[in-house]
Write a protein that holds these residues in place. Structure first.
Motif, PDB file in Angstrom:
ATOM      1  N   GLY A 124      37.881  30.767  23.094  1.00 20.32           N
ATOM      2  CA  GLY A 124      38.389  30.477  24.426  1.00 20.32           C
ATOM      3  C   GLY A 124      39.244  29.229  24.496  1.00 20.32           C
ATOM      4  N   SER A 189      39.952  32.525  33.327  1.00 21.34           N
ATOM      5  CA  SER A 189      40.369  33.879  33.657  1.00 21.34           C
ATOM      6  C   SER A 189      41.279  33.898  34.883  1.00 21.34           C
ATOM      7  CB  SER A 189      39.130  34.741  33.925  1.00 21.34           C
ATOM      8  OG  SER A 189      39.496  36.039  34.270  1.00 21.34           O
ATOM      9  N   TYR A 203      45.894  34.889  30.723  1.00 21.24           N
ATOM     10  CA  TYR A 203      44.628  35.450  30.266  1.00 21.24           C
ATOM     11  C   TYR A 203      43.941  36.125  31.453  1.00 21.24           C
ATOM     12  CZ  TYR A 203      39.670  35.489  28.922  1.00 21.24           C
ATOM     13  OH  TYR A 203      38.370  35.854  28.674  1.00 21.24           O
ATOM     14  N   ALA A 204      43.455  37.345  31.225  1.00 22.90           N
ATOM     15  CA  ALA A 204      42.785  38.084  32.305  1.00 22.90           C
ATOM     16  C   ALA A 204      41.567  38.809  31.770  1.00 22.90           C
ATOM     17  CB  ALA A 204      43.738  39.097  32.933  1.00 22.90           C
ATOM     18  N   ASP A 205      40.525  38.901  32.592  1.00 21.83           N
ATOM     19  CA  ASP A 205      39.373  39.722  32.240  1.00 21.83           C
ATOM     20  C   ASP A 205      38.908  40.574  33.412  1.00 21.83           C
ATOM     21  OD1 ASP A 205      38.084  37.904  33.878  1.00 21.83           O
ATOM     22  OD2 ASP A 205      36.767  37.106  32.328  1.00 21.83           O
ATOM     23  N   ARG A 206      39.754  40.702  34.447  1.00 25.49           N
ATOM     24  CA  ARG A 206      39.454  41.596  35.559  1.00 25.49           C
ATOM     25  C   ARG A 206      40.728  42.325  35.962  1.00 25.49           C
ATOM     26  NH1 ARG A 206      37.408  37.198  38.456  1.00 25.49           N
ATOM     27  NH2 ARG A 206      38.787  37.774  40.171  1.00 25.49           N
ATOM     28  N   GLN A 209      43.209  40.742  38.622  1.00 30.24           N
ATOM     29  CA  GLN A 209      43.945  39.510  38.332  1.00 30.24           C
ATOM     30  C   GLN A 209      45.390  39.771  37.926  1.00 30.24           C
ATOM     31  OE1 GLN A 209      41.420  38.067  35.237  1.00 30.24           O
ATOM     32  NE2 GLN A 209      40.106  36.906  36.610  1.00 30.24           N
ATOM     33  N   LEU A 251      43.218  47.667  33.493  1.00 29.40           N
ATOM     34  CA  LEU A 251      42.217  47.249  32.521  1.00 29.40           C
ATOM     35  C   LEU A 251      40.914  47.985  32.776  1.00 29.40           C
ATOM     36  CD1 LEU A 251      42.597  43.331  32.689  1.00 29.40           C
ATOM     37  CD2 LEU A 251      43.903  44.936  31.298  1.00 29.40           C
ATOM     38  N   ASN A 254      35.397  46.203  31.280  1.00 29.10           N
ATOM     39  CA  ASN A 254      34.942  45.188  30.324  1.00 29.10           C
ATOM     40  C   ASN A 254      36.100  44.582  29.529  1.00 29.10           C
ATOM     41  OD1 ASN A 254      35.517  47.531  28.907  1.00 29.10           O
ATOM     42  ND2 ASN A 254      33.954  47.162  27.345  1.00 29.10           N
ATOM     43  N   GLN A 256      39.339  42.318  28.283  1.00 19.05           N
ATOM     44  CA  GLN A 256      39.942  40.995  28.281  1.00 19.05           C
ATOM     45  C   GLN A 256      41.270  41.123  27.551  1.00 19.05           C
ATOM     46  OE1 GLN A 256      37.371  37.890  26.672  1.00 19.05           O
ATOM     47  NE2 GLN A 256      35.581  39.134  27.132  1.00 19.05           N
ATOM     48  N   CYS A 257      42.287  40.414  28.024  1.00 21.58           N
ATOM     49  CA  CYS A 257      43.568  40.516  27.337  1.00 21.58           C
ATOM     50  C   CYS A 257      44.412  39.274  27.586  1.00 21.58           C
ATOM     51  CB  CYS A 257      44.346  41.756  27.791  1.00 21.58           C
ATOM     52  SG  CYS A 257      44.940  41.694  29.506  1.00 21.58           S
TER      53      CYS A 257
END
Length: 265
Positions: A124, A189, A203-206, A209, A251, A254, A256-257
């Motif tokens: 991270g 995020s 950076y995104a994990d949802r 976003q 996405l 689960n 992340q990108c």
């Protein structure tokens, strides 16, 4: 479009690179590059790096310095740490400013290793590496590197490995000083990580976003977990997608990108 993978063997690479990256034998793979399928030029170069030993202490030129040497461009890059073993470090900048003569002598004697600012890292963390920054990646690290599309590296010190050094060019383009760039820290995020002169990195994990990112035009999508979908194309860890518009991207729950856009304000 899903980009093709190019595996690069390195003396500091690993034999346990996950099969998702296309490794089918026991080669010591250190880098996975992503390339287009034809003659089209990509706006940026994306790599995954897998280290079992320290990389050389090295430096990249800026555009002007590269042009003086007959090259198309210099190289600035951003690192995103995906995994780091306990005690893993990145060397970024030197502990104190070094003049050209000091840097040259330190590289010749090997003292440069102790003069580097070795920073403990964990998953991270991210760092933007401007051209001229003296740097090295330590052992036990998996990271994504987004950079100008250039293959230009000047090695200053390589721990005695039988590879070419580029001492004169390296010293000439180096800014050997403590690292103070603010484009570094812990990834948050939904936030932009880096805003450089050549690219932006997000950076995104949802899923929600993505729509808030100020990205216009084509961008590169690097999955870190889960699945990313753009039209009829999907990707997971080990893939890299070039998409025409961020509105096409969704996405999985689960996922992340990272998203890298060459269009900057």
């Amino acid at each position: 479009m899903k980009l093709s993978k190019h595996l690069v063997e390195k003396p500091w690479g690993r034999e346990d690179v996950p099969p998702a990256f296309g490794v089918v034998d026991a080669r010591r793979v250190g880098e996975v590059w992503y390339e287009g399928s034809g003659t089209e030029s990509l706006p940026l170069l994306v790599k995954w790096l897998f280290t079992s030993e320290k990389l050389s202490i090295q430096v990249h030129p800026n555009d002007a310095q590269a042009h003086e040497r007959g090259l198309d461009s210099g190289k600035e890059e951003c690192w995103f740490v995906v995994h780091a073993e306990p005690g893993a470090v990145l060397g970024i900048g030197t502990k104190r400013p070094l003049c050209a003569d000091e840097l040259r002598q330190a590289a010749i004697s090997g003292e440069i290793e102790s003069l580097m600012d070795w920073k403990p890292v964990s998953a991270g963390d991210y760092y933007y590496i401007p051209a001229g920054t003296v740097h090295a990646i330590g052992a036990g690290i998996t990271l994504v590197e987004v950079q100008q599309y250039a293959d230009v590296t000047y090695r200053l010190f390589d721990y005695g490995r039988p590879r070419e050094l580029h001492l004169e060019d390296g010293v000439e383009v180096s800014v050997a000083a403590p690292y103070v760039d603010q484009r570094s820290g812990r990834a948050v995020s939904g936030r932009r990580l880096a805003d450089g002169p050549y690219f932006q990195l997000w950076y995104a994990d949802r899923p929600d976003q993505i729509r808030s990112f100020d990205v216009n035009g084509p961008c590169l999508v690097i999955p870190l977990a889960g699945e990313v979908i753009a039209g009829q194309t999907s990707g997971a860890v080990g893939d890299c997608l070039l998409i025409e518009n961020i509105s096409l991207l969704t996405l999985s729950d689960n996922a992340q990108c990272l998203l890298a856009s060459p269009f900057v304000s």
